[in-house]
Motif scaffolding. Structure first.
Motif, PDB file in Angstrom:
ATOM      1  N   ASP A 398     -11.634 -57.405  26.811  1.00  0.00           N
ATOM      2  CA  ASP A 398     -12.397 -56.136  27.238  1.00  0.00           C
ATOM      3  C   ASP A 398     -11.861 -55.180  26.254  1.00  0.00           C
ATOM      4  O   ASP A 398     -12.256 -54.220  25.480  1.00  0.00           O
ATOM      5  N   PHE A 399     -10.397 -55.221  26.153  1.00  0.00           N
ATOM      6  CA  PHE A 399      -9.610 -54.277  25.457  1.00  0.00           C
ATOM      7  C   PHE A 399      -9.585 -54.457  24.024  1.00  0.00           C
ATOM      8  O   PHE A 399      -9.694 -53.430  23.103  1.00  0.00           O
ATOM      9  N   GLN A 400      -9.468 -55.428  23.612  1.00  0.00           N
ATOM     10  CA  GLN A 400      -9.393 -56.058  22.187  1.00  0.00           C
ATOM     11  C   GLN A 400     -10.876 -55.606  21.671  1.00  0.00           C
ATOM     12  O   GLN A 400     -11.013 -55.048  20.473  1.00  0.00           O
ATOM     13  N   THR A 401     -11.828 -56.011  22.419  1.00  0.00           N
ATOM     14  CA  THR A 401     -13.330 -55.644  21.882  1.00  0.00           C
ATOM     15  C   THR A 401     -13.736 -54.118  22.092  1.00  0.00           C
ATOM     16  O   THR A 401     -14.711 -53.601  21.446  1.00  0.00           O
ATOM     17  N   CYS A 402     -12.693 -53.460  22.710  1.00  0.00           N
ATOM     18  CA  CYS A 402     -12.911 -52.016  22.958  1.00  0.00           C
ATOM     19  C   CYS A 402     -12.208 -50.931  21.621  1.00  0.00           C
ATOM     20  O   CYS A 402     -12.359 -50.104  21.654  1.00  0.00           O
ATOM     21  N   THR A 403     -11.207 -51.963  20.793  1.00  0.00           N
ATOM     22  CA  THR A 403     -10.597 -51.179  19.953  1.00  0.00           C
ATOM     23  C   THR A 403     -10.802 -51.608  18.468  1.00  0.00           C
ATOM     24  O   THR A 403     -11.769 -51.014  17.981  1.00  0.00           O
ATOM     25  N   LEU A 404     -10.216 -52.850  17.998  1.00  0.00           N
ATOM     26  CA  LEU A 404     -10.447 -53.031  16.744  1.00  0.00           C
ATOM     27  C   LEU A 404     -11.411 -54.365  16.573  1.00  0.00           C
ATOM     28  O   LEU A 404     -11.933 -54.427  15.485  1.00  0.00           O
ATOM     29  N   LEU A 405     -11.586 -55.112  17.455  1.00  0.00           N
ATOM     30  CA  LEU A 405     -12.654 -56.191  17.414  1.00  0.00           C
ATOM     31  C   LEU A 405     -14.075 -55.821  17.904  1.00  0.00           C
ATOM     32  O   LEU A 405     -14.516 -56.610  18.791  1.00  0.00           O
ATOM     33  N   VAL A 406     -14.791 -54.905  17.589  1.00  0.00           N
ATOM     34  CA  VAL A 406     -16.004 -54.572  18.060  1.00  0.00           C
ATOM     35  C   VAL A 406     -17.065 -55.399  17.598  1.00  0.00           C
ATOM     36  O   VAL A 406     -17.257 -55.694  16.284  1.00  0.00           O
TER      37      VAL A 406
END
Length: 548
Positions: A398-406
C-alpha cells in the motif's frame, strides 16, 4: 496481486498471499469453497512476486524449498554518505549447477511479499532448468521491508522514514550489494567483462519483480548483462495505461472462460445486490445486510458506516478476487478458479445473495476484516485496486503504491463490475491518511526514462506477457529493437512462464515454444560477452534444447 488457496504457487505479481485456505473443494453440487481467505490483492503480487498466488484446482508445488540465509552487512540507506547502519537481509541461493568462475549468475528479484523457506527459490524454470543448462548460480534476495528483511525496527517505520528507505531504488541497490558480496567473497568471480573468470549476471522477475529486473538493466548496466522480465507492468509505472484497461481485459477473459459470465456477474452485483445497500440507514442495517451475505457482522471494519462505503468495499473484494483468479488462469480450461467463479454467478438456482456468499466462501461466515492490511486508517480499497494484500506485507505494498508505484486502475461501464472510476483526489486523501505521504507518479519514469527504452540506449531485455493477464495491458508486447524483445503467450496468464515447475506436458503449446525461445535468446546474449570464462560461446550454441 495476492491469492489464497491451498494451491500455493508463485505468481506476481504483485504476490500477495495473505492466508491459505485449508480446503481444496471442487465444484460439487454448486457448493464451491473458493479459499477466499483469500486472495488479497498483492500477494498475487505478494509472494514472490515474486508474486505468490493461488492457482487453480491443481496443486502446483511452485518454488523450490530452500534454506534461508542472511546477509548481515546490507546497507540501510545506500543513498546516504553518512548513514553507516547495516541490517540483515534474508536471501536464498543455489550452487547446484554452478560451473565455477566464468559461469553465469541468475539474480531473481524479490517482490511485494515474504519469501518463506517453504517457497525458497521462486522459479523452477530458472533454478532447475536454465541454471542446469547454463551451469549457473542462482541468487534470490527478499525485498526490503517484506518478510524477515526489515532494515529498521517496526516502531521506526514511519511515513517520513519509509519515503527514503522503502523504494525500488534502495531495493535494487540491496540486490547489487548482495550480488557483489557473493561474486567476490563466495564465488571467486571477476567483475571485469573480458576476464575469463567474469560471471555474467542475468536478472529475472515476474510482475513487480519483472519491472525491477528490467530496471536493473536500465539503471545498473555495469552490473547486469541482461534482464528477463515476465509480466512486467511497465506502462503502469510510466503512467501510460488507461485506468479502464485492466478490469476491462479481466472482464473479457472471464467471458472467454465461461460464456455468459459477464452478464451474470454484472446483473448480480449491480441490478440485484445494489438496492440492498442503498437502503442502509443505520449500523443495524449494515449488520443485517452482512448476515444476509454470510459476512460476519462483527468483522465489518469500523470505518464502514454507510451503505455506499459498504457496497464499494465488498465490490472491491469481488474485483480483486477475480483479478487474482485471472492471474492464475493457466492453462485456461474448466479446472481454473476463474471458470468456477463465473459458474457461481451463473448458477440460477441460487438467489443473488447466495451467489455472492458462495463466491466469498468462508465458513461459518466471511471475515471482512481479514482483507485489511496492517497500520492506521487501513481500508480494503487501497493504493492498488488490484489488491494490496494483508498484514505488514499489505501495508508495505500500500505504501509503495501510495508513493512511487502509482497504478491507475478503475472500474468502467465496460467491465462486469459496478462503475467506480479511479481518481487521483481519492488516492491523495487515502495516502495522506494512511502514511502522511503524497503520490509521486512520474518521479521514477522521469528519472530512469523507461518510457522510451530505445532512446535511453537500453539493450538486452526480454519481456514476456500472458495475453490473458490483466497486467498485460501495461506490458511491452512488441520488439522495440534487435535486443529489446517481447514474447507473448496467447494462452498465458500472469508470468505463466515462471510460475510453474518449468517446461512440462501440462503447458500449452505457445508457452512450451516460449521456453525454447527464452533459452535461445539468453544463450545468444551470453555468447556475445567476450571471454565468457568456463561457458564459452561454442558451448552455449551447442546447448539448444530445453529439457522437458
Amino acid at each position: 496481486m495476492p491469492c489464497r488457496g491451498e494451491l500455493v504457487v508463485v505468481v506476481r505479481e504483485r504476490e500477495k498471499l495473505s492466508t491459505r485456505c485449508k480446503t481444496n473443494d471442487a465444484v460439487q453440487n454448486n457448493n464451491i469453497k473458493f479459499c477466499n481467505t483469500m486472495m488479497t490483492g498483492t500477494t498475487a503480487r505478494a509472494m514472490l512476486a515474486l508474486v505468490f498466488g493461488c492457482w487453480n484446482t491443481i496443486l502446483v508445488n511452485a518454488g523450490i524449498p530452500s534454506k534461508e540465509l542472511f546477509f548481515q552487512y546490507q546497507i540501510v540507506n545506500h543513498l546516504s554518505e553518512t548513514d553507516e547502519r547495516q541490517w540483515s537481509q534474508r536471501y536464498y541461493k543455489s550452487s547446484e549447477f554452478f560451473g565455477g568462475p566464468g559461469s553465469p549468475i541468475f539474480l531473481i528479484l524479490g517482490g511485494e511479499g515474504a519469501i518463506e523457506p517453504s517457497t525458497g527459490l521462486a522459479y523452477p524454470f530458472i533454478a532447475k532448468h536454465l541454471a542446469k543448462d547454463f551451469s549457473a548460480y542462482v541468487l534470490q534476495p527478499e525485498h526490503r521491508f517484506y518478510g524477515k528483511s526489515q532494515p529498521i525496527s517496526p516502531e521506526n517505520q514511519t511515513g517520513s522514514t519509509l519515503v527514503t528507505l522503502m523504494t525500488s531504488e534502495q531495493a535494487m541497490l540491496d540486490a547489487v550489494h548482495l550480488l557483489r558480496h557473493v561474486q567476490y567473497q563466495l564465488l571467486g568471480c571477476s567483475i571485469e567483462r573480458g576476464d575469463p573468470n567474469y560471471c555474467p549476471v542475468i536478472t529475472v522477475g515476474g510482475s513487480y519483480p519483472g519491472f525491477l529486473s528490467a530496471m536493473m538493466r536500465v539503471v545498473h548496466p555495469d552490473v547486469v548483462d541482461m534482464a528477463y522480465a515476465a509480466s512486467a507492468p511497465m506502462g503502469f509505472y510510466s503512467q501510460t495505461v488507461n485506468q479502464d484497461d485492466y478490469y476491462n481485459l479481466i472482464t473479457h477473459v472471464a467471458e472467454k472462460s465461461s460464456a455468459g459470465c459477464v452478464q451474470a456477474v454484472r446483473s448480480t452485483l449491480v441490478h440485484d445486490l445494489y438496492p440492498m445497500f442503498s437502503g442502509i440507514k443505520s449500523p443495524s442495517d449494515i449488520a443485517a445486510v452482512a448476515s444476509r451475505l454470510n459476512i460476519c457482522p462483527e468483522s465489518v471494519p469500523a470505518y464502514i458506516a454507510d451503505g455506499s462505503t459498504f457496497y464499494n468495499e465488498i465490490m472491491m473484494v469481488v474485483g480483486y478476487t477475480f483479478a487474482n483468479y485471472n492471474m492464475a488462469n493457466y492453462p485456461p480450461d474448466e479446472s481454473t478458479s476463474l471458470f468456477r467463479a463465473c459458474r457461481v454467478f451463473q448458477n440460477s438456482t441460487l438467489d443473488p445473495s447466495a451467489r455472492l456468499a458462495t463466491f466469498l466462501g468462508e465458513e461459518p461466515c466471511f471475515n471482512l476484516s481479514s482483507q485489511l492490511p496492517s497500520g492506521k486508517n487501513a481500508s480494503i480499497s487501497s493504493g492498488d485496486w488490484s489488491g494490496v494484500g494483508t498484514g505488514n506485507d499489505g501495508s508495505m505494498w500500500d505504501f509503495q503504491t501510495c508513493t512511487l508505484l502509482v497504478e491507475h486502475i478503475g472500474f468502467s461501464e465496460e467491465s462486469m463490475f459496478p462503475v467506480r472510476p479511479w481518481k487521483m483526489e481519492w488516492m491523495i486523501n487515502h495516502c495522506k491518511a494512511r502514511f502522511g505521504v503524497t503520490p509521486q507518479p512520474f518521479e521514477l519514469v522521469q528519472k530512469w526514462k523507461f518510457n522510451d527504452l530505445v532512446v535511453a540506449g537500453v539493450t538486452k531485455i526480454l519481456f514476456t506477457n500472458g495475453l490473458n493477464d490483466g497486467w498485460s495491458v501495461g506490458g511491452i508486447k512488441t520488439n522495440l529493437s534487435d535486443t529489446l524483445l517481447a514474447i507473448n503467450f496467447e494462452n498465458g496468464a500472469h508470468h505463466s512462464d515462471l510460475s510453474g515447475q518449468g517446461p512440462s506436458n501440462k503447458d500449452t503449446s505457445d508457452v512450451r515454444l516460449g521456453f525454447t525461445k527464452i533459452k535461445a535468446i539468453l544463450q545468444q546474449w551470453l555468447s556475445e560477452i567476450p571471454s565468457n570464462g568456463s561457458l564459452d560461446a561454442q558451448q552455449l550454441r551447442g546447448r539448444s534444447q530445453v529439457s522437458f
